[in-house]
Design an enzyme around this catalytic site. Sequence first.
Site, short mmCIF file in Angstrom:
data_model
loop_
_atom_site.label_atom_id
_atom_site.label_comp_id
_atom_site.label_asym_id
_atom_site.label_seq_id
_atom_site.Cartn_x
_atom_site.Cartn_y
_atom_site.Cartn_z
N ASN A 174 0.81 -1.22 0.00
CA ASN A 174 0.00 0.00 0.00
C ASN A 174 0.84 1.27 0.00
O ASN A 174 1.99 1.22 0.41
CB ASN A 174 -0.88 0.00 1.26
CG ASN A 174 -2.15 -0.79 1.03
OD1 ASN A 174 -2.85 -0.56 0.04
ND2 ASN A 174 -2.45 -1.71 1.93
N HIS A 182 -8.29 1.71 -3.78
CA HIS A 182 -8.32 0.98 -2.52
C HIS A 182 -8.11 2.00 -1.42
O HIS A 182 -7.02 2.47 -1.20
CB HIS A 182 -7.18 -0.04 -2.53
CG HIS A 182 -7.15 -0.93 -1.32
ND1 HIS A 182 -8.26 -1.53 -0.81
CD2 HIS A 182 -6.11 -1.33 -0.55
CE1 HIS A 182 -7.91 -2.28 0.24
NE2 HIS A 182 -6.62 -2.16 0.40
#
Length: 314
Positions: free
Chosen positions: A122, A177
């Site tokens: 991420n 996301h």
Amino acid sequence: MKQRAKLSVIGAGFVGSTCAHWAAAKELGNVVLLDINEGAAQGKALDLFEASPVEGFDSKITGTADYKDIADSDVIIVTAGLPRKPGMSRDDLLAKNAQIMTSVCKGIKEHAPDSIVIIVSNPLDAMAYVAKEVLGFPRERVIGMAGILDSARFKSFIAEELNVSVKDIQAFVLGGHGDTMVPMPRHCSVGGVPLMEMLSEQKIEALVERTRKGGAEIVGLLKTGSAYYAPSASAVAMAEAIIKDQKRILPCAAYLNGEYGVDGLFIGVLSQLGSTGLEKVVEVKLNDKEREGLNHSIKAVQTLIEKIKTMELS
Ligand code: APR
């Protein structure tokens, strides 16, 4: 006779080692676990291999810190990077993880130039972008994992609310996301019956909100890291679709070439996965609210990419 597939997992932390676990247990092929911390990769790989006689799976699992060992991988899952701590957004990880992603992808490009790469680190949509830039692979071979995880969270909450099997829920999430993901309740169904006929708008909105904050909910509980069971299961579902040429339609972060009016960004969309990687992007007709949600999400991803473009990555 066809040899076993080879799956490499970069990063042997919580997400990476659990990827190795799911993949080995499913006998997707031989698994190489690579980490900058060689002992951790070797130790976890050996421990997992020693579990194989008990569970009865035939997968060779090895640990390494040397990129030479990922040569000839069919699929590579990248999980290297820092996880979130309480109070951190996925975006706070940007600079550090962009550096890590750059060095990892240089190793992949040199030693496994024909592999299909699944990005998990991420902030996902931005890390997938860095990976594609460094790898220089076509979009078919660089795909991000996010939508399966977000959809799985949404499905679990729906199943719990209705007290039905998770197997009977169809649901997906589009967009980036993060907090701007776009759940699509209009396209959700339970045993084929539209979700909107089974739950009130208010109830659905509450489940959508919990889905949006699903990652933060886990970070808040764990306090020292972020989710790993569901993220790793989701990445392995993508690897399985590719290795077994399943042609599954799964929500993934794909590099868009004009779909949804977007060019050159990774955005969560319905994707068909098979032996060549991303085989097709399936475009869904959006209503005004969904379009607005997606636009908002695209802007958030764009902002991160602008920041990345100002960084010196080596
Ligand atoms: N090369 C290889 N491995 C690296 C590198 C690198 N350059 N830098 C860090 N790592 C390894 C660490 O040594 C560690 O073992 O990455 C691993 C990360 O593991 P954890 O800290 O346990 O983090 P994890 O929970 O697995 O999350 C990894 O996945 O879901 C995302 O947001 C999450 O970005 C995070 C990533």
